[in-house]
Design a protein around this motif. Structure first.
Motif, PDB file in Angstrom:
ATOM      1  N   ARG A  59      32.693  23.152  46.566  1.00 17.92           N
ATOM      2  CA  ARG A  59      33.757  23.234  45.816  1.00 17.92           C
ATOM      3  C   ARG A  59      34.522  24.523  45.873  1.00 17.92           C
ATOM      4  N   LEU A  60      33.624  25.536  45.843  1.00 17.96           N
ATOM      5  CA  LEU A  60      34.071  26.822  46.027  1.00 17.96           C
ATOM      6  C   LEU A  60      34.586  27.267  47.259  1.00 17.96           C
ATOM      7  N   LEU A  61      34.056  26.499  48.262  1.00 18.45           N
ATOM      8  CA  LEU A  61      34.572  26.855  49.620  1.00 18.45           C
ATOM      9  C   LEU A  61      35.844  26.188  49.911  1.00 18.45           C
ATOM     10  N   HIS A  62      36.256  25.267  49.162  1.00 20.48           N
ATOM     11  CA  HIS A  62      37.441  24.586  49.181  1.00 20.48           C
ATOM     12  C   HIS A  62      38.346  24.764  47.907  1.00 20.48           C
ATOM     13  N   ASP A  63      38.111  25.919  47.300  1.00 20.20           N
ATOM     14  CA  ASP A  63      38.870  26.011  45.645  1.00 20.20           C
ATOM     15  C   ASP A  63      40.370  26.447  45.932  1.00 20.20           C
ATOM     16  N   CYS A  76      30.416  33.582  43.241  1.00 18.53           N
ATOM     17  CA  CYS A  76      30.128  33.509  44.423  1.00 18.53           C
ATOM     18  C   CYS A  76      29.179  34.711  44.919  1.00 18.53           C
ATOM     19  N   GLY A  77      29.005  35.770  43.955  1.00 22.39           N
ATOM     20  CA  GLY A  77      28.159  36.811  44.658  1.00 22.39           C
ATOM     21  C   GLY A  77      26.650  36.223  44.189  1.00 22.39           C
ATOM     22  N   HIS A  78      26.602  35.404  43.565  1.00 19.08           N
ATOM     23  CA  HIS A  78      24.975  34.723  43.415  1.00 19.08           C
ATOM     24  C   HIS A  78      24.942  33.130  44.098  1.00 19.08           C
ATOM     25  N   TRP A  79      25.383  33.369  45.476  1.00 16.67           N
ATOM     26  CA  TRP A  79      25.311  32.249  46.274  1.00 16.67           C
ATOM     27  C   TRP A  79      24.053  31.554  46.180  1.00 16.67           C
ATOM     28  N   MET A 136      33.058  34.429  52.510  1.00 14.59           N
ATOM     29  CA  MET A 136      32.310  35.605  52.977  1.00 14.59           C
ATOM     30  C   MET A 136      30.836  35.492  52.695  1.00 14.59           C
ATOM     31  N   GLU A 137      30.444  34.570  51.572  1.00 11.80           N
ATOM     32  CA  GLU A 137      28.975  34.194  51.341  1.00 11.80           C
ATOM     33  C   GLU A 137      28.343  33.511  52.376  1.00 11.80           C
ATOM     34  N   ILE A 147      26.180  34.688  35.401  1.00 11.02           N
ATOM     35  CA  ILE A 147      27.468  34.862  36.412  1.00 11.02           C
ATOM     36  C   ILE A 147      27.431  33.639  37.231  1.00 11.02           C
ATOM     37  N   ALA A 148      26.355  33.202  37.963  1.00 10.19           N
ATOM     38  CA  ALA A 148      26.339  32.099  38.659  1.00 10.19           C
ATOM     39  C   ALA A 148      27.027  30.795  37.921  1.00 10.19           C
ATOM     40  N   GLY A 149      26.733  30.600  36.518  1.00 13.03           N
ATOM     41  CA  GLY A 149      27.340  29.466  35.697  1.00 13.03           C
ATOM     42  C   GLY A 149      28.758  29.723  35.400  1.00 13.03           C
TER      43      GLY A 149
END
Length: 463
Positions: A164-168, A151-154, A179-180, A135-137
């Protein structure tokens, strides 16, 4: 025969643990449709799974996909099912009460994450309980739903991937990432509180987010009691700010403050809170997950009922604390202890069962220390029908006592007796024909297979 009785008898046969494969295969016929869900809810031999996987009726295949007792390999055979709804059911991990299911094979997990249907891919990523690395992949996946799941496996993501995810570009992905991130960065906690007013997201941010003194003070001054309660439960919030909420006007806030680990027992007792026997409270997380035996002993000795209830659920509770809590005045403490501690004394489990009023009390009968041996001598002649029914739990109950209980005035006692494998054959057959006991008798593992087939004949299920 009424439709309800026919359905109950079919389901009883489906649940009979000694039913051979040829009986179970008959239950796959359309005439036994009432039993399909029950049949797919039990452990199944491979030949029955073989038939279920290719069964023309989608309901059969969907029930197998959601089975809590099928192996991951058995469920995984549905990965190529032609019906999207079956594959979507497979992508959602079954959630048995207080239990878990074996995972799907990794090859099946990968196939579901690449399924042609977006809904299957989404559910697999979010609800499948799949391998964390897998899932992290998904962090760079083209689909926002799958990036959000990563994101659930931060902790498994690199710093550059997190950034990148924080500014997706997708709102939901950014929200999940932040949230993570807020768990360790109070800056993101503040951002989320300014942009996420909706419950429950806001409560989760306050409950888990890192806190500066200024931010905690702002929340402590909120008019929303839910905000203040969540702050009190956040162990990362500055204690000096939280301590002031001990005099809050709302009981729920004071109660949340009262279980902070920083308080001494005297300070805790001075907070104006009351926990009633009927109050349903989730275990306090820091107590439930505690590994320090001395801290858990302190919780077990505390005058605070919520701490004692929480200690009863702790996996690392020391033996002396188990013994102490087994004598607790609070029934919920003893019930939680029996539900979570495998070493609790069997007589405590028995007494708790007899006092218990909740619908899950039957689970206590499966406790490793439940004192089944000798129950017939203790309870077969008891005026309380609940205790007489317990006599049937005795594996060594004499046949004549069992026969007497089969004719008991109480229906619950008769049904319990009808399910005992030591019931003499002639009495078992008689119980099968009695509408009041047929369901239990047909589930009795001592029932001969030929009798199962004869009952299916009578119920109109073709051979």
């Amino acid at each position: 025969m009424t439709a309800d009785r026919r359905r109950d008898e079919l389901m009883a046969l489906a649940w009979n643990t000694s039913a051979p494969a040829d009986v179970l295969l008959r239950l796959l016929r359309p005439e036994a449709a009432d039993a399909w869900h029950a049949l797919m809810s039990r452990a199944l031999p491979d030949e029955v799974v073989d038939a279920a996987v290719v069964h023309p009726e989608r309901r059969i295949r969907a029930c197998l996909a959601d089975s809590v007792l099928a192996s991951g390999e058995q469920r995984g055979r549905l990965v190529d099912d032609p019906d999207r709804r079956v594959r979507q059911g497979l992508a959602n991990a079954p959630m048995p009460f207080r239990g878990s299911v074996p995972p799907l094979p990794l090859s099946v997990q990968r196939r579901l994450l690449d399924d042609p249907e977006p809904a299957v891919r989404r559910d697999a990523a979010h609800f499948g309980g799949f391998d964390p690395q897998l899932i992290a992949g998904l962090a760079d996946h083209a689909e926002a739903d799958l990036r959000a799941a990563s994101c659930g496996h931060w902790s498994l993501l690199s710093e550059s991937t997190r950034d990148r995810l924080l500014h997706d570009p997708d709102d939901d992905v950014r929200r999940r990432a932040r949230m993570e991130a807020c768990r360790d960065d109070a800056g993101w906690t503040g951002v989320l509180l300014d942009t996420e007013p909706a419950y429950p997201s806001r409560r989760d941010v306050i409950l888990h987010g890192a806190m500066t003194t200024a931010l905690a003070g702002r929340i402590a001054a909120s008019d929303d009691a839910g905000d203040r309660e969540a702050l009190a439960l956040n162990l990362g919030a500055p204690f000096e700010t939280v301590r002031k909420l001990a005099d809050d006007s709302e009981h729920s806030v004071r109660l949340a403050v009262s279980v902070r680990p920083e308080f001494t027992e005297a300070e805790r007792a001075a907070i104006d809170v009351v926990v009633r026997p009927s109050d349903r409270l989730l275990p306090v997380t820091w107590v439930r997950t505690c590994e320090d035996a001395d801290v858990l002993r302190d919780c077990a000795r505390s005058s605070h009922i919520w701490l004692r209830r929480s200690a009863a659920c702790a996996a690392h509770l020391p033996a002396d604390a188990v013994d102490l809590l087994s004598r607790d005045d609070d029934h919920a403490v003893r019930l939680l202890l029996c539900e979570n501690q495998p070493t609790v004394d069997g007589e405590v489990v028995l007494r708790t069962y007899l006092e218990c009023q909740v619908i899950t009390k039957g689970l206590l009968l499966a406790h490793l220390n439940f004192p089944k041996a000798g129950l017939a001598d203790r309870f077969a002649d008891d005026p309380d029908p609940v205790k007489r029914a317990l006599a049937v739990q005795d594996p060594g109950i004499p046949a004549d006592v069992l026969a007497r209980l089969l004719d008991d005035d109480d229906g619950g006692v008769r049904r319990a007796a009808a399910g005992h494998p030591a019931l003499p054959p002639e009495l078992l057959l008689r119980a099968c024909d009695d509408p009041g006991t047929a369901g239990s008798a047909l589930r009795n593992p001592a029932l001969p297979p030929e009798v199962m087939h004869e009952r299916l004949d009578a119920l109109g299920v073709p051979r």
